[in-house]
Design a protein around this motif. Structure first.
Motif, PDB file in Angstrom:
ATOM      1  N   THR A   1       1.857  49.261 -24.462  1.00  0.00           N
ATOM      2  CA  THR A   1       2.424  50.408 -25.167  1.00  0.00           C
ATOM      3  C   THR A   1       3.915  50.535 -24.845  1.00  0.00           C
ATOM      4  O   THR A   1       4.316  50.394 -23.689  1.00  0.00           O
ATOM      5  CB  THR A   1       1.694  51.729 -24.813  1.00  0.00           C
ATOM      6  N   PRO A   2       4.719  50.796 -25.855  1.00  0.00           N
ATOM      7  CA  PRO A   2       6.161  50.903 -25.635  1.00  0.00           C
ATOM      8  C   PRO A   2       6.631  52.314 -25.308  1.00  0.00           C
ATOM      9  O   PRO A   2       7.832  52.537 -25.156  1.00  0.00           O
ATOM     10  CB  PRO A   2       6.725  50.470 -26.992  1.00  0.00           C
ATOM     11  N   ASP A   3       5.717  53.268 -25.162  1.00  0.00           N
ATOM     12  CA  ASP A   3       6.098  54.677 -25.044  1.00  0.00           C
ATOM     13  C   ASP A   3       7.105  54.958 -23.926  1.00  0.00           C
ATOM     14  O   ASP A   3       8.114  55.629 -24.147  1.00  0.00           O
ATOM     15  CB  ASP A   3       4.866  55.559 -24.873  1.00  0.00           C
ATOM     16  N   ALA A   4       6.850  54.487 -22.722  1.00  0.00           N
ATOM     17  CA  ALA A   4       7.755  54.747 -21.598  1.00  0.00           C
ATOM     18  C   ALA A   4       9.109  54.082 -21.815  1.00  0.00           C
ATOM     19  O   ALA A   4      10.154  54.663 -21.492  1.00  0.00           O
ATOM     20  CB  ALA A   4       7.133  54.266 -20.290  1.00  0.00           C
ATOM     21  N   LEU A   5       9.097  52.893 -22.377  1.00  0.00           N
ATOM     22  CA  LEU A   5      10.346  52.185 -22.643  1.00  0.00           C
ATOM     23  C   LEU A   5      11.158  52.908 -23.722  1.00  0.00           C
ATOM     24  O   LEU A   5      12.369  53.083 -23.580  1.00  0.00           O
ATOM     25  CB  LEU A   5      10.048  50.745 -23.078  1.00  0.00           C
ATOM     26  N   ILE A   6      10.492  53.350 -24.763  1.00  0.00           N
ATOM     27  CA  ILE A   6      11.182  54.087 -25.828  1.00  0.00           C
ATOM     28  C   ILE A   6      11.772  55.383 -25.280  1.00  0.00           C
ATOM     29  O   ILE A   6      12.917  55.738 -25.585  1.00  0.00           O
ATOM     30  CB  ILE A   6      10.220  54.362 -27.006  1.00  0.00           C
ATOM     31  N   LYS A   7      11.028  56.066 -24.430  1.00  0.00           N
ATOM     32  CA  LYS A   7      11.516  57.309 -23.821  1.00  0.00           C
ATOM     33  C   LYS A   7      12.747  57.029 -22.966  1.00  0.00           C
ATOM     34  O   LYS A   7      13.758  57.743 -23.057  1.00  0.00           O
ATOM     35  CB  LYS A   7      10.411  57.948 -22.980  1.00  0.00           C
ATOM     36  N   LEU A   8      12.700  55.988 -22.159  1.00  0.00           N
ATOM     37  CA  LEU A   8      13.831  55.628 -21.301  1.00  0.00           C
ATOM     38  C   LEU A   8      15.072  55.303 -22.130  1.00  0.00           C
ATOM     39  O   LEU A   8      16.162  55.814 -21.862  1.00  0.00           O
ATOM     40  CB  LEU A   8      13.454  54.427 -20.423  1.00  0.00           C
ATOM     41  N   LEU A   9      14.910  54.468 -23.147  1.00  0.00           N
ATOM     42  CA  LEU A   9      16.045  54.086 -23.984  1.00  0.00           C
ATOM     43  C   LEU A   9      16.597  55.281 -24.757  1.00  0.00           C
ATOM     44  O   LEU A   9      17.812  55.438 -24.898  1.00  0.00           O
ATOM     45  CB  LEU A   9      15.642  52.971 -24.945  1.00  0.00           C
ATOM     46  N   SER A  10      15.707  56.121 -25.255  1.00  0.00           N
ATOM     47  CA  SER A  10      16.122  57.308 -25.998  1.00  0.00           C
ATOM     48  C   SER A  10      16.923  58.262 -25.119  1.00  0.00           C
ATOM     49  O   SER A  10      17.971  58.773 -25.531  1.00  0.00           O
ATOM     50  CB  SER A  10      14.899  58.015 -26.576  1.00  0.00           C
ATOM     51  N   GLU A  11      16.443  58.486 -23.904  1.00  0.00           N
ATOM     52  CA  GLU A  11      17.149  59.378 -22.987  1.00  0.00           C
ATOM     53  C   GLU A  11      18.515  58.814 -22.617  1.00  0.00           C
ATOM     54  O   GLU A  11      19.507  59.544 -22.553  1.00  0.00           O
ATOM     55  CB  GLU A  11      16.314  59.613 -21.725  1.00  0.00           C
TER      56      GLU A  11
END
Length: 92
Positions: free
Chosen positions: A20-30
């Protein structure tokens, strides 16, 4: 795994492991949100200075304004160029 000269990011590896990319997407978004917001606030804080200095005293504030604006624009454009703000095509 070969590193191909890139810095390895644990968030990317965790996405591969978890599926799942959720944590990575959150990190990049932040990170992107922080980078844009900080640079925009800095540029806006310099907006009172004229872009066309009439006196010697106006020159340094004008330079600071232009530098802050260029830093903001460059930051955003670089991310667009490398596909962070638009869809990237996957290349094997």
């Amino acid at each position: 795994m070969r590193d191909h000269g890139y810095t390895r990011d644990p968030a990317a590896e965790k996405a591969l492991e978890s599926g799942t990319p959720d944590a990575l997407i959150k990190l990049l978004s932040e990170d992107l949100t922080h980078g844009i917001t900080a640079r925009l606030q800095h540029a806006l804080s310099k907006k009172a200075a004229t872009k066309e200095p009439a006196t010697q005293a106006d020159v340094q504030p004008a330079r600071e304004r232009v530098n802050a604006e260029l830093e903001f624009i460059g930051y955003v454009e670089l991310r667009i160029q490398y596909g962070v703000l638009r869809g990237m095509t996957c290349r094997p």
